[in-house]
Write an enzyme that holds these catalytic residues in place. Structure first.
Site, mmCIF file in Angstrom:
data_model
loop_
_atom_site.group_PDB
_atom_site.id
_atom_site.type_symbol
_atom_site.label_atom_id
_atom_site.label_comp_id
_atom_site.label_asym_id
_atom_site.label_seq_id
_atom_site.Cartn_x
_atom_site.Cartn_y
_atom_site.Cartn_z
ATOM 1 C CG ASP A 185 -2.370 0.605 0.651
ATOM 2 O OD1 ASP A 185 -2.457 1.975 0.308
ATOM 3 O OD2 ASP A 185 -3.383 0.110 0.882
ATOM 4 C CG HIS A 227 -14.612 -0.461 -5.883
ATOM 5 N ND1 HIS A 227 -15.796 -0.510 -5.021
ATOM 6 C CD2 HIS A 227 -13.670 -0.077 -5.032
ATOM 7 C CE1 HIS A 227 -15.244 -0.238 -3.714
ATOM 8 N NE2 HIS A 227 -13.993 0.197 -4.019
#
Length: 322
Positions: A185, A227
Site C-alpha cells: 500500500d 472499483h
C-alpha cells in the site's frame, strides 16, 4: 399506513437496544429501508437525466441517455439508473421515466429543494467495515490450488492491502502453507501497520507500478481496488501487475459484482458513490472480464460464498492468456 410517530418510536427503540442476534441479511435489510435517496436524485438532476427521459415519452437506452447528457456512458450506467426510483428499467439497457419523474425536471420547486438539501456531506461508503463477512479464502479451494515449491517463493501479494489485515487473516487460517506473504500500500499506510507477524512482508509503494521484488508470485490479489478507478487507471494497475507475473501466476479480483439488471437499491447506492467520489464504478462480471481480457488475461472462474448478501463480494480468477 402506519402512524409516523409510532414508526419513529420503534426506530428509536431499535437503535437504543439493537438485537444481539441480528443477521447480516437483517442488517442490510434495515440499511436498505432507510437508505438516503437524495444523492441519487441530485446526480440525476445534475446529469439532466430527468429532463431527457420525461419528454422522450419512451424507453431510452443507456447510449441515448449518455449522448444527450454528455457524460461517459459508464457514468450514466444502467445499474446506476436503478438507484433512481423515478426511472423504470425495461430491458437490460433501457429506461423510461415514471409518472412523477417530471417533478425533478427544470422549473418545479422540488428540484431546487433537492439541490439545496443535498449539500450535506456525502457518505463515500468506502470506510464501511467488512467485519463479519466471509473472506475470499473462506470459499476458494486454497489448499488445493495455492502451492509454491519452496518457502522462499512468494505465495501471495495483496495489492493495495492496507495495513495487512487480509494477509494476517490468511496466515492465521493457513499457517502451514509454505511461501512468503506480502502486502502493499502507500508508504504512509504501511507505516501504520503494527505487530505484523513473522513471515509477512510489507512494501510501501504506489500500485501504478510493481517492484521487481514481487516478481513471479503465485497469487496477486486486488480486493476492492479496481472499483476506485475508471478503466484508464485500472488498466495501468492491471498492466503493471501483469508485467511481474509468471505463466503460473494467478490474479484474483475480489470485488462487489453487480448484476446486469435488477440490482438492489443498496448496491446501486454504492455504485453511485463510486461515480460521485472517484468518477469510477462497481462493475458487472462481464465488465470485469472484458477489462481483464483486453489486457491479456484469461478468465479461470468466478467463486462466490455459499450465502450471498449485499457487499459479500465474489472472487474472479484470472491467469495470463496464452
Amino acid at each position: 399506513m402506519a402512524d409516523i410517530a409510532e414508526l419513529t418510536k420503534q426506530i428509536a427503540t431499535l437503535a437504543a437496544s439493537p438485537p444481539a442476534n441480528l443477521t447480516e441479511e437483517g442488517r442490510y435489510g434495515l440499511y436498505t429501508a432507510i437508505v438516503y435517496e437524495t444523492v441519487a436524485v441530485r446526480l440525476g438532476i445534475d446529469l439532466k437525466l430527468f429532463d431527457i427521459a420525461v419528454p422522450a415519452g419512451r424507453p431510452l437506452t443507456v447510449t441515448e441517455l449518455s449522448e444527450k447528457a454528455d457524460p461517459h456512458a459508464q457514468l450514466v450506467g444502467a445499474k446506476n439508473a436503478d438507484g433512481y426510483e423515478s426511472l423504470h428499467q425495461g430491458r437490460s439497457d433501457a429506461y423510461a421515466a415514471k409518472p412523477l419523474a417530471g417533478i425533478y425536471c427544470a422549473d418545479p420547486p422540488l428540484r431546487e429543494a433537492v439541490i439545496h438539501l443535498s449539500r450535506a456531506h456525502f457518505n463515500t461508503v468506502t470506510g464501511i467495515s467488512r467485519t463479519g463477512q466471509v473472506d475470499w479464502f473462506d470459499f476458494y479451494p486454497v489448499e488445493e490450488k495455492l502451492k509454491v515449491a519452496s518457502p522462499s517463493d512468494i505465495l501471495l501479494v495483496d495489492v493495495g492491502g492496507g495495513v495487512g489485515h487480509d494477509v494476517v487473516a490468511f496466515q492465521r487460517k493457513f499457517p502451514y502453507l509454505q511461501g512468503k506473504l506480502v502486502f502493499q500500500d502507500l508508504p504512509i499506510v504501511v507505516e501504520a501497520a503494527k505487530d505484523v507477524p513473522a513471515g509477512i512482508e510489507s512494501i510501501g509503494h504506489e500500485f501504478f507500478q510493481q517492484p521487481v521484488s514481487v516478481k513471479r508470485a503465485k497469487i496477486y490479489c486486488m480486493r476492492t481496488v479496481l472499483h476506485d478507478w475508471p478503466d484508464k487507471q485500472a488498466r495501468t494497475i492491471i498492466k503493471n501487475t501483469k508485467d511481474v507475473m509468471s505463466e503460473d501466476s494467478i490474479l484474483f479480483i475480489n470485488e462487489n459484482i453487480l448484476l446486469a439488471q435488477g440490482i438492489s437499491l443498496y448496491q446501486a447506492k454504492l455504485d453511485i458513490a463510486m461515480m460521485a467520489c472517484f468518477s469510477s464504478l462497481d462493475r458487472t462480471e462481464k465488465q470485469f472480464k472484458e477489462l481483464l481480457e483486453s489486457e491479456g488475461f484469461k478468465s479461470v472462474g468466478t467463486h462466490k460464498p455459499q450465502v450471498q448478501i449485499p457487499r459479500a463480494g465474489a472472487l474472479l480468477e484470472f491467469c495470463l492468456a496464452e
